[in-house]
Motif scaffolding. Structure first.
Motif, short mmCIF file in Angstrom:
data_model
loop_
_atom_site.label_atom_id
_atom_site.label_comp_id
_atom_site.label_asym_id
_atom_site.label_seq_id
_atom_site.Cartn_x
_atom_site.Cartn_y
_atom_site.Cartn_z
N ARG A 48 11.66 -23.42 68.74
CA ARG A 48 11.75 -21.99 68.47
C ARG A 48 11.18 -21.18 69.62
O ARG A 48 10.18 -21.56 70.21
CB ARG A 48 10.95 -21.62 67.22
CG ARG A 48 11.45 -22.25 65.95
CD ARG A 48 10.48 -21.89 64.83
NE ARG A 48 10.64 -22.75 63.68
CZ ARG A 48 11.35 -22.43 62.59
NH1 ARG A 48 11.96 -21.27 62.52
NH2 ARG A 48 11.43 -23.25 61.58
N VAL A 49 11.83 -20.04 69.87
CA VAL A 49 11.28 -19.09 70.83
C VAL A 49 10.85 -17.88 70.03
O VAL A 49 11.67 -17.26 69.35
CB VAL A 49 12.32 -18.71 71.91
CG1 VAL A 49 11.73 -17.69 72.87
CG2 VAL A 49 12.81 -19.95 72.64
N THR A 50 9.57 -17.57 70.09
CA THR A 50 9.04 -16.45 69.29
C THR A 50 8.28 -15.50 70.21
O THR A 50 8.00 -15.83 71.36
CB THR A 50 8.06 -16.95 68.21
OG1 THR A 50 6.91 -17.50 68.87
CG2 THR A 50 8.69 -18.00 67.32
N ARG A 51 7.96 -14.35 69.67
CA ARG A 51 7.25 -13.38 70.51
C ARG A 51 6.34 -12.51 69.69
O ARG A 51 6.48 -12.36 68.48
CB ARG A 51 8.25 -12.53 71.30
CG ARG A 51 8.83 -11.34 70.59
CD ARG A 51 9.70 -11.64 69.42
NE ARG A 51 10.46 -10.53 68.92
CZ ARG A 51 9.98 -9.56 68.12
NH1 ARG A 51 8.76 -9.57 67.72
NH2 ARG A 51 10.77 -8.58 67.73
N PHE A 52 5.37 -11.93 70.39
CA PHE A 52 4.54 -10.89 69.82
C PHE A 52 4.87 -9.66 70.64
O PHE A 52 4.87 -9.72 71.88
CB PHE A 52 3.07 -11.28 69.94
CG PHE A 52 2.11 -10.21 69.49
CD1 PHE A 52 2.28 -9.58 68.25
CD2 PHE A 52 1.02 -9.86 70.28
CE1 PHE A 52 1.38 -8.60 67.83
CE2 PHE A 52 0.12 -8.88 69.85
CZ PHE A 52 0.31 -8.25 68.63
N PHE B 100 -6.24 -6.55 62.99
CA PHE B 100 -6.34 -7.91 62.46
C PHE B 100 -4.96 -8.41 62.00
O PHE B 100 -4.61 -9.57 62.18
CB PHE B 100 -7.34 -7.93 61.30
CG PHE B 100 -7.71 -9.31 60.85
CD1 PHE B 100 -8.44 -10.15 61.67
CD2 PHE B 100 -7.34 -9.77 59.59
CE1 PHE B 100 -8.80 -11.43 61.25
CE2 PHE B 100 -7.69 -11.05 59.16
CZ PHE B 100 -8.42 -11.88 60.01
N GLY B 101 -4.18 -7.49 61.42
CA GLY B 101 -2.83 -7.85 60.97
C GLY B 101 -1.93 -8.23 62.14
O GLY B 101 -1.09 -9.13 62.03
N SER B 102 -2.13 -7.57 63.29
CA SER B 102 -1.32 -7.92 64.47
C SER B 102 -1.76 -9.27 65.03
O SER B 102 -0.94 -10.07 65.47
CB SER B 102 -1.49 -6.88 65.58
OG SER B 102 -1.16 -5.62 65.09
N LEU B 103 -3.07 -9.50 65.00
CA LEU B 103 -3.55 -10.81 65.44
C LEU B 103 -2.92 -11.89 64.57
O LEU B 103 -2.47 -12.93 65.06
CB LEU B 103 -5.08 -10.87 65.31
CG LEU B 103 -5.70 -12.23 65.64
CD1 LEU B 103 -5.61 -12.52 67.14
CD2 LEU B 103 -7.16 -12.30 65.20
N PHE C 288 -0.58 -14.84 65.82
CA PHE C 288 -1.01 -16.20 65.50
C PHE C 288 0.14 -16.98 64.85
O PHE C 288 0.47 -18.10 65.24
CB PHE C 288 -2.21 -16.09 64.55
CG PHE C 288 -2.69 -17.38 63.96
CD1 PHE C 288 -3.48 -18.24 64.71
CD2 PHE C 288 -2.38 -17.73 62.65
CE1 PHE C 288 -3.96 -19.43 64.15
CE2 PHE C 288 -2.85 -18.91 62.09
CZ PHE C 288 -3.63 -19.76 62.85
N VAL C 289 0.76 -16.34 63.86
CA VAL C 289 1.87 -16.98 63.15
C VAL C 289 3.02 -17.26 64.11
O VAL C 289 3.63 -18.33 64.10
CB VAL C 289 2.33 -16.05 61.99
CG1 VAL C 289 3.70 -16.43 61.48
CG2 VAL C 289 1.30 -16.07 60.87
N VAL D 267 -12.36 -17.58 62.74
CA VAL D 267 -11.34 -16.56 62.43
C VAL D 267 -9.96 -17.22 62.40
O VAL D 267 -9.16 -16.99 61.49
CB VAL D 267 -11.38 -15.41 63.46
CG1 VAL D 267 -10.27 -14.42 63.19
CG2 VAL D 267 -12.73 -14.72 63.44
N LEU D 268 -9.72 -18.08 63.39
CA LEU D 268 -8.40 -18.73 63.46
C LEU D 268 -8.18 -19.65 62.26
O LEU D 268 -7.08 -19.73 61.70
CB LEU D 268 -8.26 -19.52 64.76
CG LEU D 268 -8.17 -18.64 66.02
CD1 LEU D 268 -8.21 -19.49 67.27
CD2 LEU D 268 -6.89 -17.80 66.00
#
Ligand code: GLU
Length: 551
Positions: free
Chosen positions: A35-39, A49-52, A56-57, A319-320
């Protein structure tokens, strides 16, 4: 012919075609299933925190499949930009060990061959695709003014119609080349709109990796592709970028679900294969005021900013790991079954994410953090605490670095054994936790037990002061106290005491409690023998006699 002229009129300087870009950014050479994913954040510099969690996902999904995770900066909305905002995002991720394979590294540098990875540097690419849509009659310039649009909206509201520019409301659908030319020559401003092929009764459906099958009405709006200044809207940029960067899976917040019909339509008219979507539910928080649930809020909740975790000193590993528990509900069972495995060995799956938003649970995070810290060696704790203190607590930093060995021996107490203590959950607790080891931090107050008289306590301490042998081994410590307790009229065990309390003044534990309070000021501490060994003989004796003086 007309369309070709129109495209040339709008984009006289665009010479590359979509086919050229297809060649510049060829399909990636990755194994089947990768898979190729991005942020893809805006460069606000503020990592929520939601963006982190989303990043992360996204990274987990890519890595679990042997794929690529990249960082794209979406700066089409100039209002949201702040100085050094890109570095803010990059460093925010880096603090949690999230390092994208490709993408922006700071405001100006990037790595990877599918860039530029910042949208403001991609304008010619977007324009090439819009030019091609205009050539095909799938997009057109729209000269409607703000006032015209507002009055259309008013009319639509009055008639209870879907608001927006579409169908008969789209005044410039079908505009001729000549008309457009004279308006442009007269200096009129325009946007470029999609000529939506959607039908009012049409439906679009897709399989969301998190939410399952979603069916929605088709998009019928002639959405804006390029704004008046020639830069793209988020909708359009996302379609072009995710295609050219060869994204296979778009993981993003579920607030974007409502825009998915527009996006899927854009992929279709552009002739792109649509990516798979995974719409992530937001992290929720119990609202103290209403008793209900709401999204974790930047304004109301300090823990919404990822900087919170480093400022209070919650280790990134904790946290992770906490993020894993929110991401996949089977993580905790896996952890129980694989106690010694590292969290990174867990097989993350997008389709095991919860459809509803997880509740932010500080207690669970604290627990994970305590567990994690308990597994660190004294050396590691020393390194982490001094790193944290250097940035956050000058006094603590000075004290522990002044005598490194002393600090390490404090951190070594009840650590590195089969059942290490779990007293510390974040580094900002350390100063208080170790305060009685440092004259500068300790107020010398003694929290003495309440069940014994001053006279009894004095007798205990006077006896112990004489008996104290700093060189005795650990195994002898408690037996010595127990024997002393017995000789002073205390039961040797709590059990014995409970049976016939009238025979005793208390039990050996009470006696140890008096010594503990005398030496440390506290009722609860880690192993007292180890504490006394660390403090040193003279200091122990000094503290005992000082307490006798207080009684
Ligand atoms: N720039 C968008 C945002 O910050 C990204 C959405 C997406 O990941 O596609 O919300």
């Amino acid at each position: 012919m007309n369309n070709k002229l129109m495209a040339q009129l709008l984009f006289p300087n665009i010479n590359k075609s979509p086919a050229d870009y297809e060649e510049i950014y060829p399909p990636r050479n990755l194994p089947e299933g990768a898979r190729v994913t991005r942020f893809a954040p805006s460069p606000t510099g503020f990592l929520h925190f939601g963006s982190l969690f989303a990043a992360f996902v996204s990274q987990k999904a890519a890595k679990a499949s042997g794929g690529i995770f990249y960082l794209r900066i979406e700066d089409t909305d100039k209002k949201r930009e702040v100085e050094n905002g890109v570095s803010g995002m990059v460093n925010g991720l880096k603090d949690f060990g999230i390092i994208p394979d490709e993408g922006m590294l700071n405001e100006t540098e990037e790595k990877g061959s599918y860039g530029p990875y910042i949208q403001s540097k991609r304008t010619p690419i977007y324009q090439a695709y819009v030019k091609s849509l205009v050539e095909q009659g799938l997009a057109y310039p729209c000269f409607m003014t703000e006032d015209e649009i507002a009055s259309v909206r008013k009319q639509q509201e009055a008639e209870k119609k879907l608001p927006g520019i579409y169908g008969d409301y789209a005044k410039y659908r079908g505009i001729t080349y000549e008309d457009a030319k004279s308006r442009i020559e007269a200096g009129e401003e325009y946007v470029v709109r999609l000529l939506s092929p959607g039908k009012p009764e049409g439906k679009v459906s897709f399989n969301d990796a998190v939410k399952g099958k979603i069916e929605m009405p088709e998009n019928i709006l002639d959405v804006v592709l390029l704004k008046k200044d020639g830069t793209p809207t988020y909708h359009f940029a996302h379609a072009v970028d995710d295609h050219l960067m060869r994204t296979t899976d778009v993981t993003r917040g579920d607030e974007w679900i409502s825009s998915a019909p527009i996006h899927l339509q854009l992929f279709r008219v552009l002739g792109f294969k649509a990516p798979r979507y995974a719409h992530i539910s937001p992290i929720m928080k119990e609202d103290m005021e209403t008793g209900g649930k709401r999204k974790l809020s930047k304004r109301k909740d300090p823990e919404a900013a990822v900087s919170y975790y480093s400022s209070v000193g919650i280790p990134k590993e904790a946290v992770l790991e906490y993020l894993l528990t929110i991401a996949n509900s089977n993580y905790e069972d896996w952890k129980l079954a694989n106690k010694n495995a590292a969290p990174s060995e867990f097989k993350f799956a997008l389709n095991k994410m919860s459809k509803a938003g997880a509740l932010f649970d500080l207690i669970k995070l604290t627990d994970i953090s305590k567990n994690y810290i308990s597994t660190l060696s004294a050396e590691e704790v020393y390194d982490r605490v001094s790193e944290w203190a250097q940035a956050n607590d000058e006094v603590l930093y000075r004290l522990i670095t002044e005598d490194e060995n002393y600090a390490k021996s404090i951190f070594a107490i009840e650590r590195g054994n089969a059942k290490p203590r779990k007293d510390i959950s974040k580094w900002d607790e350390v100063k208080d936790y170790i305060s009685y080891f440092y004259d500068e931090l300790w107020d010398r107050k003694r929290d003495l037990p309440e069940n014994l008289s001053n006279e009894d306590m004095r007798l205990i301490l006077e006896t112990y002061e004489k008996l104290y042998n700093h060189d005795a081994p650990a195994e002898e410590w408690f037996p010595t106290v127990r024997n002393m307790a017995e000789s002073l009229g205390y039961a040797k065990t709590p059990k014995l005491y409970k049976k016939t309390p009238e025979l005793y003044k208390g039990h050996a534990g009470d006696v140890a409690g008096v010594i503990r309070a005398a030496v440390t000021g506290r009722r609860n501490t880690p192993d007292l023998y180890e504490i006394m060994q660390t403090l040193g003989k003279d200091e122990v004796i000094k503290r005992i006699s000082e307490t006798i003086g207080l009684l």
